[in-house]
Structure formats: structure tokens, C-alpha cells
Write an enzyme that holds these catalytic residues in place. Structure first.
Site, PDB file in Angstrom:
ATOM      1  N   ARG A 147      -2.091  -2.862  12.391  1.00 12.45           N
ATOM      2  CA  ARG A 147      -1.334  -1.659  12.086  1.00 12.45           C
ATOM      3  C   ARG A 147      -2.020  -0.467  12.738  1.00 12.45           C
ATOM      4  NH1 ARG A 147      -1.111   1.154   6.255  1.00 12.45           N
ATOM      5  NH2 ARG A 147      -3.057   2.049   7.105  1.00 12.45           N
ATOM      6  N   TYR A 159      -2.262  10.803   7.250  1.00 12.81           N
ATOM      7  CA  TYR A 159      -2.334   9.519   6.539  1.00 12.81           C
ATOM      8  C   TYR A 159      -3.000   8.459   7.402  1.00 12.81           C
ATOM      9  CZ  TYR A 159      -1.267   4.909   5.070  1.00 12.81           C
ATOM     10  OH  TYR A 159      -1.411   3.611   4.721  1.00 12.81           O
ATOM     11  N   ASP A 209       3.131   2.538  10.096  1.00 14.42           N
ATOM     12  CA  ASP A 209       3.610   2.950   8.778  1.00 14.42           C
ATOM     13  C   ASP A 209       3.969   4.436   8.828  1.00 14.42           C
ATOM     14  OD1 ASP A 209       2.265   2.349   5.408  1.00 14.42           O
ATOM     15  OD2 ASP A 209       4.087   3.360   6.102  1.00 14.42           O
ATOM     16  N   HIS A 211       5.240   5.965   6.400  1.00 13.56           N
ATOM     17  CA  HIS A 211       4.836   6.405   5.057  1.00 13.56           C
ATOM     18  C   HIS A 211       5.819   7.381   4.416  1.00 13.56           C
ATOM     19  CE1 HIS A 211       1.420   6.738   2.105  1.00 13.56           C
ATOM     20  NE2 HIS A 211       1.233   5.532   2.578  1.00 13.56           N
ATOM     21  N   GLU A 235       7.267   0.712   9.275  1.00 13.83           N
ATOM     22  CA  GLU A 235       7.244   0.616   7.806  1.00 13.83           C
ATOM     23  C   GLU A 235       7.576   1.951   7.147  1.00 13.83           C
ATOM     24  OE1 GLU A 235       3.484  -0.748   6.360  1.00 13.83           O
ATOM     25  OE2 GLU A 235       3.883  -0.107   4.317  1.00 13.83           O
ATOM     26  N   GLU A 261       6.911  -1.121  -0.758  1.00 17.90           N
ATOM     27  CA  GLU A 261       5.638  -1.166  -1.511  1.00 17.90           C
ATOM     28  C   GLU A 261       5.681  -0.293  -2.762  1.00 17.90           C
ATOM     29  OE1 GLU A 261       3.200   0.351   1.736  1.00 17.90           O
ATOM     30  OE2 GLU A 261       2.661   2.014   0.442  1.00 17.90           O
ATOM     31  N   ARG A 282       8.382  -5.464   1.132  1.00 20.02           N
ATOM     32  CA  ARG A 282       6.951  -5.142   1.048  1.00 20.02           C
ATOM     33  C   ARG A 282       6.406  -5.120  -0.388  1.00 20.02           C
ATOM     34  NH1 ARG A 282       2.893  -4.725   3.202  1.00 20.02           N
ATOM     35  NH2 ARG A 282       2.325  -2.532   3.443  1.00 20.02           N
ATOM     36  N   GLU A 338      -0.484  -8.187   4.290  1.00 22.87           N
ATOM     37  CA  GLU A 338      -1.397  -7.075   4.571  1.00 22.87           C
ATOM     38  C   GLU A 338      -2.734  -7.379   3.910  1.00 22.87           C
ATOM     39  OE1 GLU A 338      -0.148  -3.376   2.905  1.00 22.87           O
ATOM     40  OE2 GLU A 338      -1.601  -2.210   4.045  1.00 22.87           O
ATOM     41  N   TRP A 401       4.002  12.112   1.039  1.00 24.72           N
ATOM     42  CA  TRP A 401       2.689  11.786   1.655  1.00 24.72           C
ATOM     43  C   TRP A 401       2.715  10.398   2.230  1.00 24.72           C
ATOM     44  CZ3 TRP A 401      -0.977   7.962   0.091  1.00 24.72           C
ATOM     45  CH2 TRP A 401      -2.123   7.982   0.881  1.00 24.72           C
TER      46      TRP A 401
HETATM   47  C1  CS2 Z   1      -0.041   2.002   2.674  1.00 22.79           C
HETATM   48  C2  CS2 Z   1      -0.875   2.009   1.417  1.00 22.79           C
HETATM   49  O1  CS2 Z   1      -1.072  -0.038   3.182  1.00 22.79           O
HETATM   50  C3  CS2 Z   1      -0.003   0.596   3.239  1.00 22.79           C
HETATM   51  O2  CS2 Z   1       1.052   0.168   3.710  1.00 22.79           O
HETATM   52  O3  CS2 Z   1       1.270   2.479   2.488  1.00 22.79           O
HETATM   53  O4  CS2 Z   1      -2.213   2.013   1.801  1.00 22.79           O
HETATM   54  C4  CS2 Z   1      -0.622   3.184   0.475  1.00 22.79           C
HETATM   55  O5  CS2 Z   1      -0.913   4.395   1.153  1.00 22.79           O
HETATM   56  C5  CS2 Z   1      -1.530   3.026  -0.730  1.00 22.79           C
HETATM   57  O6  CS2 Z   1      -1.298   1.768  -1.314  1.00 22.79           O
HETATM   58  C6  CS2 Z   1      -1.289   4.107  -1.771  1.00 22.79           C
HETATM   59  O7  CS2 Z   1      -2.094   3.859  -2.884  1.00 22.79           O
HETATM   60 MG    MG Z   2       2.691   1.352   3.541  1.00 23.53          MG
END
Ligand code: CS2
Ligand code: MG
Length: 401
Positions: A147, A159, A209, A211, A235, A261, A282, A338, A401
Site C-alpha cells: 500500500r 494520513y 487508501d 481514507h 480504498e 473497514e 474490508r 492487510e 480524516w
Molecule cells: C487504515 C487504518 O489500514 C487502513 O486501511 O484505514 O489504518 C485506519 O486509519 C485505522 O484503523 C484507524 O484506527
Molecule cells: Mg483504510
């Protein structure tokens, strides 16, 4: 067999983890991960004050019935706190059931569908030289998929490029404030993948990502701009509470999409899966209510040729990670796992049977999920108040974020 105790262990070996331990009258114990990054103590209270008393006396083998009792019996359904608490109970009960059967959990989930579980790792860098070095580090560790996250010219903190949290004068931590500029990001990311492809070649599976930071139109543009670089996936391209927004993205780009996620029930995926708006789901064992509902989601996704990609950053504890790897080994529509790895301190507190070798994971053959929590060591790492960062635009507006 009866449950006689349900206790919550909070430990911070480098970062906060919340673990549920259920004990039966036969002395068999099971562990479940209840870690909700930045809101850990809410789940601790949900478990200690509201769930644990209800578990005493129940038959630990009745996993589905206990899950339904905790989900429907609370009346107030869904949400990250509730589903992390239920997840911890679900996984702990699967751990107990598999230990009693003297089998690794994956054997109770249909047995192995593959020999090992492929992973992807995180490469981060403020600029290209730092990013390239991070990619090489992951490749040296054996990862076969990477990634890619980088800084953006003009932005101080972004991020994936970690900064130090700030503390207020009264000593209480405050979320780190990162800055964001979508236009600058959209201009920059295609140039990053151009550079990464020319440095590392056309075949290395690359992920990115976004995000949750883009509108559907912006996500469609980025997906299209990245098509020449043949990503494994883009992602969280847009906040997917607006599941229908992915229709616009999907209609403009063939870049594979991964989402979920932050989702905690199958309802969050209904439109995304039914209309094949994504390619990877995810969701994580810890955030989705446990192994029981996650397997149902994966079977639902399989009907639309959608594959799995269980969330696995550092804030999923080795307990949640172990449960994920058992599922990864057993289900047919596995995609990728992941795996960000853990600190040495975390590895000491949570001794696990799963192994990471040459970019692949395996859950091991220990009965149950194969994790033991060292309470004495855990006590040496008390909870540390901590928050996830927040994002603000140049004019100060809070942004995803
Ligand atoms: C991120 C995460 O790994 C990922 O895909 O989106 O690291 C996310 O930022 C964290 O789980 C937030 O706690
Ligand atoms: Mg993520």
C-alpha cells in the site's frame, strides 16, 4: 459447560488494546478483541457494565444464540461500540469451542481452502525518496503487495505519514490536527504512482487508501487518473455511508474499489454488494461483530464475485488478527489480508500461534484462535489516553480524516 467469568484487560504495549477473556466452569478460556481506536474505554464499559453480567451462567457453545441475544436484546442496534463488544464475545466463544474440540478455529469454519494467506504491507513516505525506501523495506520483509501513502506538497501532515500527538497544557492529549487540500492531493497522487511504477515496475501489486476524503465525483476522477498504473485497489475513495455514491464512481472507472473497514453490520454493505459497486469488502472481525457475522457477509459478497480483504492495521490486536487469519484460510472468496505487524512489546503481551513468513500468514495449528494474553506483562502497560488525528481544510473546516 457454563460461563463463570468475563473480564476485560486493557493494555497499551505501544498502543491501546482491549481484550475480553471468557472463562468456563471447566477452566477453558477464550479471548476476543474489543479494541476501538480512540474510543477504547467506551467498549470497556459496554462489556464490563452491560454485557459481562449477562454472560455468567450461559452455555459457551451457544455462539449464535448469544450473538443474537446481545444484538437484538440491546434494542439499540449496530454502531462501532456495540459491535466491537459483541465481536469480542463472539470470538472468545469460538476460541473456547475450538479449544474444547482440540482444533484450530479454521477447522470449524470448513477447513483450509488454501495453504497460506497472502498479505499486503504499508509503505509510507513524506516524499518519493522516503516512500521508495519504505517500499524496499516491505519488499525485504517479504511482502508481495504494497500500500502506497505519501505526503502531499504544501501539506504539513497527511494520513499514513505519522506525526507526534500534541498534549494540551493540562496534559490531556488532543487529536493531532492534520491539514488537507483535496485539489493538491488529486494533482499529486497520479504523479506518485507514475514514479512508483517506473521505479518498481508494472507488476508489483499496488494499493492506495484515499481514507474517505473525496466526493464521489473526485473519487471517480482519481480512479480514472490511476487506471494507467493498474492498482490492485483504491480504498475508501469516498465516505460510503452514501452507498449510492459509488454508482457514480463505478460508472467512470475500472480501478478496483475496496470499502468497509468502518462498517459494522451487513446492512452497511447491502447496496454496495447487490449492485457490485465494490470489488473487496474490508470489514474486520473486531468491528463487525465477530467471526459469525463476518462469515455471513463474506458468503453474501461471494454471490457477486466480491472478495475479502479483512482490515488489519496495528490497531487490530493480535487476537482480532488471529481470528481473521483463521477465516482467511477457510473461506473460498478470500482476496488479501492487510498486515501491518506489531511492536516487540505487543508480541510479548499477546503470544500467538500465527506466523508471518515471506509475505504470507498462517494461523497455526494450536487449538482455538491460538493466542495467549500475558496478564502480568499486560499490567505493565496501562491504558494511555490517545485519539486518532482530525483533518482540517485551509479555512479550518473539519474534513474526513
Ligand atoms: C487504515 C487504518 O489500514 C487502513 O486501511 O484505514 O489504518 C485506519 O486509519 C485505522 O484503523 C484507524 O484506527
Ligand atoms: Mg483504510
Amino acid at each position: 459447560m457454563k460461563i463463570v467469568d468475563a473480564s476485560v484487560v486493557v493494555a497499551s504495549p505501544g498502543r491501546n488494546f482491549v481484550t475480553l477473556r471468557i472463562t468456563t466452569d471447566d477452566g477453558v478460556t477464550g479471548l476476543g478483541d474489543a479494541t476501538l481506536n480512540g474510543r477504547e474505554l467506551a467498549v470497556v464499559s459496554y462489556l464490563r457494565d452491560h454485557v459481562a453480567p449477562l454472560l455468567i451462567g450461559l452455555d459457551p457453545h451457544r455462539i449464535e444464540d448469544t450473538w443474537q441475544l446481545l444484538y437484538r436484546g440491546a434494542y439499540w442496534r449496530r454502531g462501532p461500540v456495540t459491535m466491537a463488544a459483541i465481536a469480542a464475545v463472539d470470538v472468545a466463544l469460538w476460541d473456547i469451542k475450538a479449544k474444547v474440540a482440540n482444533l484450530p478455529l479454521y477447522q470449524l469454519l470448513g477447513g483450509a481452502s488454501r495453504e497460506r494467506v497472502r498479505t499486503y504491507g504499508h509503505a509510507n513516505g513524506r516524499d518519493l525518496p522516503e516512500l521508495f525506501e519504505s517500499v524496499r523495506e516491505r519488499l525485504d520483509q517479504g511482502y508481495k503487495s504494497i500500500r502506497i501513502q505519501t505526503g502531499v506538497p504544501g501539506l504539513k501532515r497527511v494520513y499514513g505519514v505519522h506525526g507526534e500527538p500534541e498534549v494540551t497544557p493540562d496534559g490531556h492529549p488532543r487529536p493531532l490536527v492534520e491539514d488537507w487540500d483535496t485539489a493538491a492531493y488529486l494533482r499529486h497522487i497520479p504523479t506518485v504512482f507514475e514514479a512508483v511504477r517506473s521505479e518498481f515496475g508494472a507488476e508489483l501489486p499496488l494499493l492506495h487508501d484515499a481514507h474517505h476524503r473525496l466526493s464521489p465525483q473526485q473519487a471517480a476522477r482519481l480512479g480514472k487518473d490511476l487506471e494507467p498504473y493498474d492498482l490492485f485497489w483504491l480504498e475508501d475513495c469516498t465516505p460510503a455511508e452514501n452507498q449510492e455514491g459509488l454508482r457514480l464512481v463505478r460508472s467512470h472507472t475500472t480501478t478496483p474499489l475496496a470499502i468497509g473497514e468502518v462498517f459494522n453490520t451487513i446492512h452497511d454493505f447491502r447496496t454496495l454488494v447487490n449492485e457490485q459497486l465494490i470489488d473487496y469488502v474490508r470489514a474486520a472481525v473486531t468491528h463487525f461483530g465477530g467471526v459469525s457475522p463476518l462469515k455471513k457477509l463474506f458468503d453474501f459478497a461471494a454471490q457477486q464475485q466480491i472478495k475479502t480483504a479483512i482490515h488489519g492495521p496495528e490497531d487490530i490486536s493480535p487476537v482480532g488478527m488471529a481470528a481473521a487469519i483463521h477465516l482467511d484460510l477457510a473461506i473460498h472468496n478470500f482476496g488479501i489480508q492487510e498486515y501491518a505487524g506489531y511492536t516487540a512489546a505487543t508480541e510479548e503481551v499477546f503470544r500467538h500461534a500465527f506466523t508471518f513468513d515471506d509475505g504470507y500468514l498462517h494461523p497455526g495449528e494450536a487449538p482455538g484462535i491460538g493466542v495467549e494474553l500475558d496478564d502480568e506483562l499486560a499490567a505493565a502497560y496501562p491504558y494511555v489516553p490517545a485519539y486518532l488525528p482530525v483533518n482540517r481544510l485551509a479555512d479550518g473546516t473539519v474534513h474526513d480524516w
